[in-house]
Design a protein around this motif. Structure first.
Motif, PDB file in Angstrom:
ATOM      1  N   ILE A 113       0.838  -1.202   0.000  1.00 19.70           N
ATOM      2  CA  ILE A 113       0.000   0.000   0.000  1.00 19.70           C
ATOM      3  C   ILE A 113       0.875   1.254   0.000  1.00 19.70           C
ATOM      4  O   ILE A 113       0.648   2.186  -0.782  1.00 19.70           O
ATOM      5  CB  ILE A 113      -0.953   0.000   1.221  1.00 19.70           C
ATOM      6  CG1 ILE A 113      -1.976  -1.119   1.092  1.00 19.70           C
ATOM      7  CG2 ILE A 113      -1.644   1.347   1.374  1.00 19.70           C
ATOM      8  CD1 ILE A 113      -2.740  -1.411   2.379  1.00 19.70           C
ATOM      9  N   ILE A 114       1.886   1.281   0.855  1.00 17.27           N
ATOM     10  CA  ILE A 114       2.794   2.434   0.934  1.00 17.27           C
ATOM     11  C   ILE A 114       3.575   2.580  -0.372  1.00 17.27           C
ATOM     12  O   ILE A 114       3.705   3.691  -0.900  1.00 17.27           O
ATOM     13  CB  ILE A 114       3.766   2.300   2.126  1.00 17.27           C
ATOM     14  CG1 ILE A 114       3.009   2.281   3.444  1.00 17.27           C
ATOM     15  CG2 ILE A 114       4.818   3.410   2.106  1.00 17.27           C
ATOM     16  CD1 ILE A 114       2.380   3.582   3.859  1.00 17.27           C
ATOM     17  N   ASP A 115       4.092   1.481  -0.890  1.00 17.03           N
ATOM     18  CA  ASP A 115       4.857   1.532  -2.153  1.00 17.03           C
ATOM     19  C   ASP A 115       4.017   2.072  -3.294  1.00 17.03           C
ATOM     20  O   ASP A 115       4.485   2.877  -4.101  1.00 17.03           O
ATOM     21  CB  ASP A 115       5.414   0.148  -2.512  1.00 17.03           C
ATOM     22  CG  ASP A 115       6.573  -0.280  -1.624  1.00 17.03           C
ATOM     23  OD1 ASP A 115       7.136   0.583  -0.910  1.00 17.03           O
ATOM     24  OD2 ASP A 115       6.922  -1.481  -1.658  1.00 17.03           O
ATOM     25  N   GLN A 116       2.757   1.632  -3.375  1.00 19.90           N
ATOM     26  CA  GLN A 116       1.861   2.115  -4.441  1.00 19.90           C
ATOM     27  C   GLN A 116       1.638   3.625  -4.289  1.00 19.90           C
ATOM     28  O   GLN A 116       1.630   4.349  -5.282  1.00 19.90           O
ATOM     29  CB  GLN A 116       0.525   1.373  -4.408  1.00 19.90           C
ATOM     30  CG  GLN A 116       0.609  -0.055  -4.871  1.00 19.90           C
ATOM     31  CD  GLN A 116       0.927  -0.170  -6.341  1.00 19.90           C
ATOM     32  OE1 GLN A 116       0.377   0.566  -7.161  1.00 19.90           O
ATOM     33  NE2 GLN A 116       1.829  -1.062  -6.682  1.00 19.90           N
ATOM     34  N   GLY A 117       1.439   4.073  -3.073  1.00 16.22           N
ATOM     35  CA  GLY A 117       1.267   5.515  -2.841  1.00 16.22           C
ATOM     36  C   GLY A 117       2.498   6.297  -3.242  1.00 16.22           C
ATOM     37  O   GLY A 117       2.395   7.357  -3.875  1.00 16.22           O
ATOM     38  N   MET A 118       3.670   5.789  -2.885  1.00 12.61           N
ATOM     39  CA  MET A 118       4.928   6.472  -3.254  1.00 12.61           C
ATOM     40  C   MET A 118       5.090   6.509  -4.773  1.00 12.61           C
ATOM     41  O   MET A 118       5.467   7.547  -5.333  1.00 12.61           O
ATOM     42  CB  MET A 118       6.129   5.758  -2.615  1.00 12.61           C
ATOM     43  CG  MET A 118       6.271   6.042  -1.141  1.00 12.61           C
ATOM     44  SD  MET A 118       6.550   7.774  -0.752  1.00 12.61           S
ATOM     45  CE  MET A 118       8.264   7.938  -1.208  1.00 12.61           C
ATOM     46  N   ASN A 119       4.790   5.399  -5.437  1.00 12.10           N
ATOM     47  CA  ASN A 119       4.882   5.380  -6.905  1.00 12.10           C
ATOM     48  C   ASN A 119       3.960   6.438  -7.510  1.00 12.10           C
ATOM     49  O   ASN A 119       4.323   7.112  -8.466  1.00 12.10           O
ATOM     50  CB  ASN A 119       4.512   4.002  -7.446  1.00 12.10           C
ATOM     51  CG  ASN A 119       5.568   2.965  -7.182  1.00 12.10           C
ATOM     52  OD1 ASN A 119       6.723   3.280  -6.962  1.00 12.10           O
ATOM     53  ND2 ASN A 119       5.177   1.695  -7.180  1.00 12.10           N
ATOM     54  N   HIS A 120       2.772   6.572  -6.939  1.00 10.57           N
ATOM     55  CA  HIS A 120       1.820   7.531  -7.462  1.00 10.57           C
ATOM     56  C   HIS A 120       2.303   8.970  -7.313  1.00 10.57           C
ATOM     57  O   HIS A 120       2.250   9.756  -8.259  1.00 10.57           O
ATOM     58  CB  HIS A 120       0.463   7.363  -6.770  1.00 10.57           C
ATOM     59  CG  HIS A 120      -0.580   8.291  -7.263  1.00 10.57           C
ATOM     60  ND1 HIS A 120      -1.160   8.166  -8.507  1.00 10.57           N
ATOM     61  CD2 HIS A 120      -1.118   9.405  -6.710  1.00 10.57           C
ATOM     62  CE1 HIS A 120      -2.022   9.145  -8.692  1.00 10.57           C
ATOM     63  NE2 HIS A 120      -2.017   9.908  -7.605  1.00 10.57           N
TER      64      HIS A 120
END
Length: 123
Positions: A113-120
Protein backbone atom coordinates in the motif's frame (compact mmCIF):
# COMPACT_ATOMS: atom_id res chain seq x y z
CA UNK A 1 -19.50 11.04 -37.23
CA UNK A 2 -16.32 12.33 -35.64
CA UNK A 3 -16.17 13.45 -32.05
CA UNK A 4 -13.76 16.13 -30.97
CA UNK A 5 -11.91 15.29 -27.76
CA UNK A 6 -10.73 18.30 -25.77
CA UNK A 7 -9.01 18.67 -22.44
CA UNK A 8 -11.64 19.01 -19.77
CA UNK A 9 -11.61 22.20 -17.72
CA UNK A 10 -15.19 21.95 -16.47
CA UNK A 11 -16.52 19.80 -13.64
CA UNK A 12 -19.99 19.27 -15.13
CA UNK A 13 -21.55 18.28 -18.43
CA UNK A 14 -23.00 21.01 -20.66
CA UNK A 15 -26.40 19.28 -20.49
CA UNK A 16 -27.90 16.57 -18.30
CA UNK A 17 -27.88 13.06 -19.75
CA UNK A 18 -27.18 9.57 -18.45
CA UNK A 19 -25.68 6.38 -19.86
CA UNK A 20 -27.93 3.56 -18.50
CA UNK A 21 -25.64 0.68 -19.51
CA UNK A 22 -22.69 2.28 -17.71
CA UNK A 23 -24.76 2.97 -14.59
CA UNK A 24 -26.00 -0.64 -14.49
CA UNK A 25 -22.46 -2.00 -14.85
CA UNK A 26 -21.22 0.22 -12.02
CA UNK A 27 -24.09 -0.79 -9.73
CA UNK A 28 -23.41 -4.49 -10.38
CA UNK A 29 -19.73 -4.14 -9.48
CA UNK A 30 -19.93 -1.65 -6.61
CA UNK A 31 -18.93 -3.20 -3.27
CA UNK A 32 -21.41 -2.98 -0.40
CA UNK A 33 -21.63 0.34 1.46
CA UNK A 34 -20.11 -1.14 4.63
CA UNK A 35 -17.08 -2.40 2.69
CA UNK A 36 -16.53 1.02 1.12
CA UNK A 37 -16.79 2.63 4.56
CA UNK A 38 -14.18 0.21 5.96
CA UNK A 39 -11.86 0.95 3.02
CA UNK A 40 -12.20 4.70 3.55
CA UNK A 41 -11.45 4.24 7.26
CA UNK A 42 -8.32 2.24 6.41
CA UNK A 43 -7.03 5.00 4.15
CA UNK A 44 -7.67 7.59 6.86
CA UNK A 45 -5.07 5.76 8.97
CA UNK A 46 -2.50 6.52 6.27
CA UNK A 47 -3.45 10.22 6.48
CA UNK A 48 -1.09 10.94 9.35
CA UNK A 49 2.63 11.51 8.69
CA UNK A 50 3.64 10.16 12.11
CA UNK A 51 1.95 6.85 11.37
CA UNK A 52 3.65 6.76 7.95
CA UNK A 53 7.02 7.35 9.65
CA UNK A 54 6.32 4.52 12.09
CA UNK A 55 5.51 2.20 9.21
CA UNK A 56 8.76 3.15 7.47
CA UNK A 57 10.73 2.28 10.61
CA UNK A 58 8.89 -1.05 10.75
CA UNK A 59 9.86 -1.72 7.11
CA UNK A 60 13.42 -2.01 8.40
CA UNK A 61 13.03 -3.88 11.67
CA UNK A 62 10.86 -5.12 14.48
CA UNK A 63 11.20 -2.49 17.21
CA UNK A 64 9.86 -1.53 20.63
CA UNK A 65 8.12 1.74 21.52
CA UNK A 66 11.33 3.12 23.03
CA UNK A 67 13.23 2.54 19.76
CA UNK A 68 10.45 4.18 17.75
CA UNK A 69 10.37 7.18 20.08
CA UNK A 70 14.14 7.59 19.77
CA UNK A 71 14.10 7.13 15.98
CA UNK A 72 11.33 9.68 15.46
CA UNK A 73 12.33 12.08 18.25
CA UNK A 74 8.92 11.74 19.93
CA UNK A 75 7.61 10.72 23.33
CA UNK A 76 6.76 7.10 24.02
CA UNK A 77 3.23 8.26 24.86
CA UNK A 78 2.76 9.82 21.41
CA UNK A 79 4.19 6.72 19.73
CA UNK A 80 1.97 4.41 21.80
CA UNK A 81 -1.12 6.35 20.74
CA UNK A 82 -0.24 6.02 17.05
CA UNK A 83 0.64 2.33 17.45
CA UNK A 84 -2.79 1.74 18.98
CA UNK A 85 -4.42 3.22 15.85
CA UNK A 86 -2.19 1.15 13.57
CA UNK A 87 -2.88 -2.01 15.57
CA UNK A 88 -6.67 -1.43 15.55
CA UNK A 89 -6.47 -1.14 11.77
CA UNK A 90 -4.51 -4.41 11.64
CA UNK A 91 -1.51 -2.72 10.02
CA UNK A 92 0.93 -3.62 12.80
CA UNK A 93 1.19 -6.50 15.24
CA UNK A 94 3.07 -6.91 18.49
CA UNK A 95 4.71 -9.59 20.58
CA UNK A 96 5.99 -9.56 24.13
CA UNK A 97 9.48 -10.69 25.05
CA UNK A 98 9.95 -10.41 28.79
CA UNK A 99 9.10 -6.83 29.72
CA UNK A 100 9.52 -5.50 26.17
CA UNK A 101 6.79 -5.31 23.50
CA UNK A 102 8.07 -5.46 19.92
CA UNK A 103 6.09 -4.14 16.95
CA UNK A 104 6.26 -5.21 13.33
CA UNK A 105 4.21 -4.90 10.15
CA UNK A 106 1.12 -7.08 10.21
CA UNK A 107 1.77 -8.39 6.69
CA UNK A 108 3.26 -7.56 3.29
CA UNK A 109 0.11 -5.71 2.20
CA UNK A 110 1.16 -2.74 4.33
CA UNK A 111 4.39 -2.30 2.38
CA UNK A 112 2.50 -2.73 -0.91
CA UNK A 113 0.00 0.00 0.00
CA UNK A 114 2.79 2.43 0.93
CA UNK A 115 4.86 1.53 -2.15
CA UNK A 116 1.86 2.11 -4.44
CA UNK A 117 1.27 5.52 -2.84
CA UNK A 118 4.93 6.47 -3.25
CA UNK A 119 4.88 5.38 -6.90
CA UNK A 120 1.82 7.53 -7.46
CA UNK A 121 3.22 10.73 -5.93
CA UNK A 122 6.61 10.28 -7.61
CA UNK A 123 5.13 10.08 -11.14
Amino acid sequence: MSEHIHDCHEETCEYMHVHPELIEKVKENMPPEETLYDLAELYKVFGDSTRIKILYVLFEAEVCVCDLAQCLNMTTSAISHQLRVLKQSRLVKCRREGKTVFYSLADDHVRTIIDQGMNHIEE
